[in-house]
Design an enzyme around this catalytic site. Structure first.
Site, PDB file in Angstrom:
ATOM      1  N   LEU A 132       8.418 -72.013 -25.042  1.00  0.00           N
ATOM      2  CA  LEU A 132       9.288 -71.332 -25.890  1.00  0.00           C
ATOM      3  C   LEU A 132       8.531 -70.177 -26.742  1.00  0.00           C
ATOM      4  O   LEU A 132       7.158 -70.105 -27.096  1.00  0.00           O
ATOM      5  CB  LEU A 132       9.795 -72.350 -26.824  1.00  0.00           C
ATOM      6  CG  LEU A 132      10.201 -73.680 -26.464  1.00  0.00           C
ATOM      7  CD1 LEU A 132      10.339 -74.681 -27.445  1.00  0.00           C
ATOM      8  CD2 LEU A 132      11.751 -73.175 -25.711  1.00  0.00           C
ATOM      9  N   HIS A 133       9.355 -69.145 -27.239  1.00  0.00           N
ATOM     10  CA  HIS A 133       8.731 -68.260 -27.868  1.00  0.00           C
ATOM     11  C   HIS A 133       9.733 -67.660 -28.949  1.00  0.00           C
ATOM     12  O   HIS A 133      10.726 -68.646 -29.043  1.00  0.00           O
ATOM     13  CB  HIS A 133       8.570 -66.788 -26.832  1.00  0.00           C
ATOM     14  CG  HIS A 133       9.869 -66.624 -25.916  1.00  0.00           C
ATOM     15  ND1 HIS A 133      10.968 -66.123 -26.686  1.00  0.00           N
ATOM     16  CD2 HIS A 133       9.893 -66.657 -24.540  1.00  0.00           C
ATOM     17  CE1 HIS A 133      11.931 -65.866 -25.627  1.00  0.00           C
ATOM     18  NE2 HIS A 133      11.383 -66.076 -24.264  1.00  0.00           N
ATOM     19  N   GLN A 158      23.797 -63.885 -17.083  1.00  0.00           N
ATOM     20  CA  GLN A 158      23.565 -65.266 -17.123  1.00  0.00           C
ATOM     21  C   GLN A 158      24.726 -65.662 -18.025  1.00  0.00           C
ATOM     22  O   GLN A 158      25.683 -66.712 -17.949  1.00  0.00           O
ATOM     23  CB  GLN A 158      22.202 -65.936 -17.427  1.00  0.00           C
ATOM     24  CG  GLN A 158      22.245 -67.189 -17.720  1.00  0.00           C
ATOM     25  CD  GLN A 158      21.157 -68.007 -17.868  1.00  0.00           C
ATOM     26  OE1 GLN A 158      20.249 -68.231 -17.252  1.00  0.00           O
ATOM     27  NE2 GLN A 158      20.439 -68.012 -19.216  1.00  0.00           N
ATOM     28  N   HIS A 160      13.486 -67.907 -28.284  1.00  0.00           N
ATOM     29  CA  HIS A 160      14.154 -69.216 -28.183  1.00  0.00           C
ATOM     30  C   HIS A 160      14.235 -69.644 -29.474  1.00  0.00           C
ATOM     31  O   HIS A 160      15.192 -70.491 -29.862  1.00  0.00           O
ATOM     32  CB  HIS A 160      13.156 -70.371 -27.363  1.00  0.00           C
ATOM     33  CG  HIS A 160      12.976 -70.002 -25.976  1.00  0.00           C
ATOM     34  ND1 HIS A 160      11.992 -69.594 -25.354  1.00  0.00           N
ATOM     35  CD2 HIS A 160      13.937 -70.099 -24.981  1.00  0.00           C
ATOM     36  CE1 HIS A 160      11.989 -69.220 -24.046  1.00  0.00           C
ATOM     37  NE2 HIS A 160      13.251 -69.654 -23.954  1.00  0.00           N
ATOM     38  N   GLY A 194      20.646 -66.752 -24.708  1.00  0.00           N
ATOM     39  CA  GLY A 194      20.296 -65.358 -25.392  1.00  0.00           C
ATOM     40  C   GLY A 194      20.889 -64.212 -24.875  1.00  0.00           C
ATOM     41  O   GLY A 194      20.989 -64.533 -23.377  1.00  0.00           O
ATOM     42  N   ARG A 236       8.147 -64.951 -18.838  1.00  0.00           N
ATOM     43  CA  ARG A 236       7.289 -64.215 -17.903  1.00  0.00           C
ATOM     44  C   ARG A 236       6.529 -62.863 -18.372  1.00  0.00           C
ATOM     45  O   ARG A 236       5.897 -62.447 -17.489  1.00  0.00           O
ATOM     46  CB  ARG A 236       8.769 -63.654 -16.747  1.00  0.00           C
ATOM     47  CG  ARG A 236       9.010 -64.886 -16.132  1.00  0.00           C
ATOM     48  CD  ARG A 236      10.014 -64.464 -14.832  1.00  0.00           C
ATOM     49  NE  ARG A 236      10.315 -65.673 -14.281  1.00  0.00           N
ATOM     50  CZ  ARG A 236      11.211 -66.282 -13.913  1.00  0.00           C
ATOM     51  NH1 ARG A 236      12.561 -65.822 -14.990  1.00  0.00           N
ATOM     52  NH2 ARG A 236      11.673 -67.155 -13.206  1.00  0.00           N
TER      53      ARG A 236
HETATM   54  O1  PAF Z   1      17.700 -68.976 -19.415  1.00  0.00           O
HETATM   55  C1  PAF Z   1      17.095 -70.028 -18.968  1.00  0.00           C
HETATM   56  O2  PAF Z   1      16.249 -70.418 -19.627  1.00  0.00           O
HETATM   57  C2  PAF Z   1      17.845 -70.997 -18.037  1.00  0.00           C
HETATM   58  O3  PAF Z   1      18.385 -70.075 -17.048  1.00  0.00           O
HETATM   59  C3  PAF Z   1      18.639 -71.977 -18.344  1.00  0.00           C
HETATM   60  C4  PAF Z   1      20.118 -71.478 -19.135  1.00  0.00           C
HETATM   61  C5  PAF Z   1      18.220 -73.084 -19.452  1.00  0.00           C
HETATM   62  C6  PAF Z   1      19.152 -72.765 -17.200  1.00  0.00           C
HETATM   63  O4  PAF Z   1      18.223 -73.557 -16.508  1.00  0.00           O
END
Ligand code: PAF
Length: 283
Positions: free
Chosen positions: A35-36, A157, A39, A151, A191
């Site tokens: 987590l950063h 996504q 998050h 986010g 990353r």
């Molecule tokens: O964005 C992420 O960290 C991942 O793609 C998620 C939404 C937790 C699904 O594994």
């Protein structure tokens, strides 16, 4: 109240019963951990809008390609646990792969979101968004949250998840939250930790290229011109562009001259990292 840490699905359901019985909204923040500040902003938003904040930490093998970083993805559960506790998280769900995929993921039910999943990041990461949609759908079914917070850094996504929720009539409200950036503009990402010091110094070029693209779009340059310049900017800064694309924000289709609500999305390789970022542009 101390945060409760849960590893299995039946325990998760049991822990959520009192919240549901007393009609107190539950917000889920799905994460892969490490987590950063990005998050933690999602967690704060969840706390602001719901009574129960549930965070999941699960490095989902189904969304990684065979040559990707599933094995080396940073796993920092103890530190994450402390951060979430400090943020006032109510429940942390940190399941094993076995708990989420008791029969494996091959040959089992999966969620496909066609169209949105095959473009941009989906081109270089085939199967990625099916992996994301499947695990998010499972998490939604396991926890049955009222709200889920994601986010906007992962803009594609977010749209895939919104489309899945709409198409499958899932009773969850999906909220997107603005990207949190380092002072030099680099979008926060787990990353980023893959970057060497020299690479880290070059990485803000991604956001600079997006800002330049936004200026060019406001000045009336075409999407094709803006995309070509974006790719040049990234290459000049020593990044290897995957794509740099101007899209309609509602459905990620290529932008045409009449479209006003746009998003410029990019992905580029830098050392061991594949970085993504995007910027909304209204014109
Ligand atoms: O964005 C992420 O960290 C991942 O793609 C998620 C939404 C937790 C699904 O594994």
């Amino acid at each position: 109240m101390a945060m409760v840490v849960i590893e299995d699905v039946s325990e998760l359901r049991r822990c959520l019963v009192p919240w549901r019985r007393s009609n107190r909204p539950i917000a889920l923040v799905p994460t892969m951990g490490n987590l950063h500040a990005g998050h933690l902003a999602l967690v704060r938003e969840a706390r602001r809008i719901a009574d129960c904040t549930l965070v999941s930490i699960f490095v989902n093998p189904m969304q990684f390609g065979p040559d990707e970083d599933f094995g080396s993805y940073p796993r920092t559960l103890e530190r994450d646990r402390e951060l979430l506790e400090t943020e006032g998280t109510d429940l942390l769900f940190a399941p094993s792969v076995q708990a989420i995929y008791p029969h494996g993921s091959q040959g089992r039910t999966r969620v496909e979101v066609p169209g949105l999943s095959d473009i941009l990041c989906g081109t270089s990461r085939p199967g990625h968004f099916s992996g994301v949609a499947t695990v998010v759908c499972k998490l939604f079914n396991m926890a049955q949250p009222d709200i889920a917070v994601f986010g906007e850094k992962d803009f594609q996504q977010l749209l895939v998840i919104r489309r899945m929720v709409e198409d499958l009539c899932l009773p969850v409200e999906v909220r997107g939250l603005a990207t949190v950036r380092e002072p030099d503009g680099l979008a926060m990402s787990s990353r980023n930790g893959y970057l060497s010091l020299q690479e880290r110094a070059r990485a803000p070029a991604l956001y600079r290229a997006l800002c330049r693209a936004s200026d060019h779009l406001h000045k009336g340059l075409t999407a094709d011109e803006v995309e070509a310049m974006g790719v040049e900017d990234l290459a000049a800064a020593g990044l290897r562009p995957d794509y740099f694309s101007v899209r309609r924000a509602s459905d990620l289709q290529p932008a045409t001259t009449g479209d006003q609500d746009l998003v410029v999305l990019t992905a580029a390789y830098l050392g061991a990292a594949r970085l993504i970022d995007n910027l909304r542009v209204s014109r």
